[in-house]
Design a protein around this motif. Structure first.
Motif, PDB file in Angstrom:
ATOM      1  N   PHE A 180       1.072   6.609  -0.596  1.00  0.00           N
ATOM      2  CA  PHE A 180       0.366   6.168   0.601  1.00  0.00           C
ATOM      3  C   PHE A 180      -0.046   4.700   0.552  1.00  0.00           C
ATOM      4  O   PHE A 180       0.061   3.979   1.545  1.00  0.00           O
ATOM      5  N   TYR A 181      -0.530   4.235  -0.598  1.00  0.00           N
ATOM      6  CA  TYR A 181      -1.090   2.884  -0.694  1.00  0.00           C
ATOM      7  C   TYR A 181      -0.031   1.785  -0.841  1.00  0.00           C
ATOM      8  O   TYR A 181      -0.332   0.617  -0.629  1.00  0.00           O
ATOM      9  N   ASN A 182       1.185   2.154  -1.187  1.00  0.00           N
ATOM     10  CA  ASN A 182       2.229   1.155  -1.417  1.00  0.00           C
ATOM     11  C   ASN A 182       2.475   0.333  -0.152  1.00  0.00           C
ATOM     12  O   ASN A 182       2.752   0.873   0.905  1.00  0.00           O
ATOM     13  N   GLY A 183       2.337  -0.977  -0.271  1.00  0.00           N
ATOM     14  CA  GLY A 183       2.592  -1.891   0.841  1.00  0.00           C
ATOM     15  C   GLY A 183       1.405  -2.146   1.754  1.00  0.00           C
ATOM     16  O   GLY A 183       1.513  -2.943   2.689  1.00  0.00           O
ATOM     17  N   LEU A 184       0.259  -1.487   1.512  1.00  0.00           N
ATOM     18  CA  LEU A 184      -0.893  -1.704   2.389  1.00  0.00           C
ATOM     19  C   LEU A 184      -1.580  -3.037   2.091  1.00  0.00           C
ATOM     20  O   LEU A 184      -1.579  -3.523   0.967  1.00  0.00           O
ATOM     21  N   LYS A 185      -2.169  -3.606   3.131  1.00  0.00           N
ATOM     22  CA  LYS A 185      -2.790  -4.931   3.059  1.00  0.00           C
ATOM     23  C   LYS A 185      -4.216  -4.882   2.510  1.00  0.00           C
ATOM     24  O   LYS A 185      -4.932  -3.904   2.721  1.00  0.00           O
ATOM     25  N   PHE A 186      -4.607  -5.967   1.872  1.00  0.00           N
ATOM     26  CA  PHE A 186      -6.019  -6.228   1.573  1.00  0.00           C
ATOM     27  C   PHE A 186      -6.547  -6.922   2.825  1.00  0.00           C
ATOM     28  O   PHE A 186      -6.584  -8.144   2.909  1.00  0.00           O
ATOM     29  N   HIS A 187      -6.896  -6.129   3.823  1.00  0.00           N
ATOM     30  CA  HIS A 187      -7.192  -6.644   5.163  1.00  0.00           C
ATOM     31  C   HIS A 187      -8.553  -7.318   5.272  1.00  0.00           C
ATOM     32  O   HIS A 187      -8.778  -8.116   6.186  1.00  0.00           O
ATOM     33  N   ARG A 188      -9.458  -7.008   4.370  1.00  0.00           N
ATOM     34  CA  ARG A 188     -10.817  -7.571   4.426  1.00  0.00           C
ATOM     35  C   ARG A 188     -11.186  -8.020   3.017  1.00  0.00           C
ATOM     36  O   ARG A 188     -11.350  -7.191   2.118  1.00  0.00           O
ATOM     37  N   VAL A 189     -11.299  -9.332   2.821  1.00  0.00           N
ATOM     38  CA  VAL A 189     -11.617  -9.873   1.500  1.00  0.00           C
ATOM     39  C   VAL A 189     -12.644 -10.987   1.671  1.00  0.00           C
ATOM     40  O   VAL A 189     -12.348 -12.033   2.260  1.00  0.00           O
ATOM     41  N   ILE A 190     -13.833 -10.733   1.165  1.00  0.00           N
ATOM     42  CA  ILE A 190     -14.924 -11.686   1.290  1.00  0.00           C
ATOM     43  C   ILE A 190     -15.238 -12.243  -0.090  1.00  0.00           C
ATOM     44  O   ILE A 190     -15.634 -11.492  -1.001  1.00  0.00           O
ATOM     45  N   ASP A 191     -15.036 -13.542  -0.249  1.00  0.00           N
ATOM     46  CA  ASP A 191     -15.242 -14.210  -1.532  1.00  0.00           C
ATOM     47  C   ASP A 191     -16.627 -13.898  -2.089  1.00  0.00           C
ATOM     48  O   ASP A 191     -17.625 -13.982  -1.380  1.00  0.00           O
ATOM     49  N   GLY A 192     -16.668 -13.497  -3.355  1.00  0.00           N
ATOM     50  CA  GLY A 192     -17.926 -13.180  -4.016  1.00  0.00           C
ATOM     51  C   GLY A 192     -18.464 -11.802  -3.705  1.00  0.00           C
ATOM     52  O   GLY A 192     -19.460 -11.369  -4.289  1.00  0.00           O
ATOM     53  N   PHE A 193     -17.836 -11.073  -2.775  1.00  0.00           N
ATOM     54  CA  PHE A 193     -18.324  -9.750  -2.395  1.00  0.00           C
ATOM     55  C   PHE A 193     -17.307  -8.660  -2.734  1.00  0.00           C
ATOM     56  O   PHE A 193     -17.470  -7.922  -3.693  1.00  0.00           O
ATOM     57  N   MET A 194     -16.202  -8.557  -1.938  1.00  0.00           N
ATOM     58  CA  MET A 194     -15.268  -7.465  -2.177  1.00  0.00           C
ATOM     59  C   MET A 194     -13.925  -7.697  -1.512  1.00  0.00           C
ATOM     60  O   MET A 194     -13.792  -8.532  -0.619  1.00  0.00           O
ATOM     61  N   ALA A 195     -12.925  -6.908  -1.996  1.00  0.00           N
ATOM     62  CA  ALA A 195     -11.578  -6.873  -1.424  1.00  0.00           C
ATOM     63  C   ALA A 195     -11.326  -5.438  -0.975  1.00  0.00           C
ATOM     64  O   ALA A 195     -11.417  -4.511  -1.782  1.00  0.00           O
ATOM     65  N   GLN A 196     -11.023  -5.252   0.318  1.00  0.00           N
ATOM     66  CA  GLN A 196     -10.846  -3.909   0.881  1.00  0.00           C
ATOM     67  C   GLN A 196      -9.402  -3.670   1.290  1.00  0.00           C
ATOM     68  O   GLN A 196      -8.737  -4.562   1.832  1.00  0.00           O
ATOM     69  N   THR A 197      -8.937  -2.451   1.061  1.00  0.00           N
ATOM     70  CA  THR A 197      -7.572  -2.044   1.387  1.00  0.00           C
ATOM     71  C   THR A 197      -7.565  -0.550   1.693  1.00  0.00           C
ATOM     72  O   THR A 197      -8.616   0.081   1.755  1.00  0.00           O
ATOM     73  N   GLY A 198      -6.389  -0.003   1.886  1.00  0.00           N
ATOM     74  CA  GLY A 198      -6.249   1.435   2.089  1.00  0.00           C
ATOM     75  C   GLY A 198      -6.134   1.863   3.537  1.00  0.00           C
ATOM     76  O   GLY A 198      -6.180   3.053   3.848  1.00  0.00           O
ATOM     77  N   ASP A 199      -5.948   0.896   4.447  1.00  0.00           N
ATOM     78  CA  ASP A 199      -5.827   1.196   5.875  1.00  0.00           C
ATOM     79  C   ASP A 199      -4.388   0.985   6.323  1.00  0.00           C
ATOM     80  O   ASP A 199      -3.900  -0.144   6.320  1.00  0.00           O
ATOM     81  N   PRO A 200      -3.689   2.047   6.742  1.00  0.00           N
ATOM     82  CA  PRO A 200      -2.304   1.870   7.188  1.00  0.00           C
ATOM     83  C   PRO A 200      -2.179   1.026   8.456  1.00  0.00           C
ATOM     84  O   PRO A 200      -1.123   0.455   8.712  1.00  0.00           O
ATOM     85  N   LYS A 201      -3.263   0.920   9.244  1.00  0.00           N
ATOM     86  CA  LYS A 201      -3.232   0.060  10.427  1.00  0.00           C
ATOM     87  C   LYS A 201      -3.440  -1.406  10.058  1.00  0.00           C
ATOM     88  O   LYS A 201      -3.112  -2.295  10.845  1.00  0.00           O
ATOM     89  N   GLY A 202      -4.037  -1.658   8.900  1.00  0.00           N
ATOM     90  CA  GLY A 202      -4.253  -3.025   8.440  1.00  0.00           C
ATOM     91  C   GLY A 202      -5.387  -3.759   9.107  1.00  0.00           C
ATOM     92  O   GLY A 202      -5.493  -4.980   8.985  1.00  0.00           O
ATOM     93  N   ASN A 203      -6.257  -3.035   9.809  1.00  0.00           N
ATOM     94  CA  ASN A 203      -7.357  -3.721  10.500  1.00  0.00           C
ATOM     95  C   ASN A 203      -8.726  -3.090  10.243  1.00  0.00           C
ATOM     96  O   ASN A 203      -9.717  -3.458  10.871  1.00  0.00           O
TER      97      ASN A 203
END
Length: 182
Positions: free
Chosen positions: A61-84
């Motif tokens: 499921f996770y292969n190819g998904l984007k790190f759509h939300r990444v805030i410096d010093g806080f976190m990197a979020q992924t796992g959304d097939p829509k990418g938003n």
């Protein structure tokens, strides 16, 4: 070596092998374009969430998904097939498994959710810095045990980007369970 010592050595070797197999069962390799991030899942803290992640990893499921939300010093979020940040898997949402036994620190992996505490599904984030304000409000599912330097290379959102949205984000190349990668 007498028979007793040989049996003891064999028992110790088998015990070490069993411990390694148990660790592998909860180890995930997240491959990026810059290298590998090793995550140790924590079923002792969040058994339902860990089971869901392992199921999704096994399905690719996770292969190819984007790190759509990444805030410096806080976190990197992924796992959304829509990418938003609005999507999830076809599996049901998971009830919250909040804990006081662990804290959100650099390298902690937590489940993303909506305002409903019981809405986690497939999205997760990895803390780029300590985030104690999340303690007791989000489910902790694991910790990065290797690859923090790779985590730091994930493309971040531009300063002031709404919601930390990343333009042309980095992706998960692949995500595999260690026990399956052998």
């Amino acid at each position: 070596m007498n028979r007793r010592h040989a049996l003891l050595a064999l028992a110790l070797t088998l015990g070490t092998a069993q411990a390694a197999l148990a660790a592998d069962a909860n180890t995930v390799y997240l491959q990026t374009k810059d290298g590998r991030i090793t995550i140790e899942l924590r079923p002792d803290l969040a058994p339902k969430h860990v089971k869901q992640i392992k199921t999704l990893v096994s399905q690719g499921f996770y292969n190819g998904l984007k790190f759509h939300r990444v805030i410096d010093g806080f976190m990197a979020q992924t796992g959304d097939p829509k990418g938003n940040g609005t999507g999830g898997s076809s599996l049901p949402n998971i009830p919250a498994e909040f804990t006081q036994a662990a804290q959100f620190r650099r390298g902690t992996v937590g489940m993303a959710r909506s305002q409903d505490p019981n809405s986690a599904n497939s999205q997760f984030f990895i803390c780029l810095g300590d985030a104690s304000f999340l303690n007791g409000q989000y489910t902790i599912v694991g910790n990065v045990t290797d690859g923090l330097d790779v985590l730091d290379k994930i493309k971040k959102a531009a300063p002031g980007a709404p919601g930390g949205a990343v333009q042309d984000p980095d992706k998960i190349v692949s995500m595999t369970l260690a026990e399956k990668a052998k």
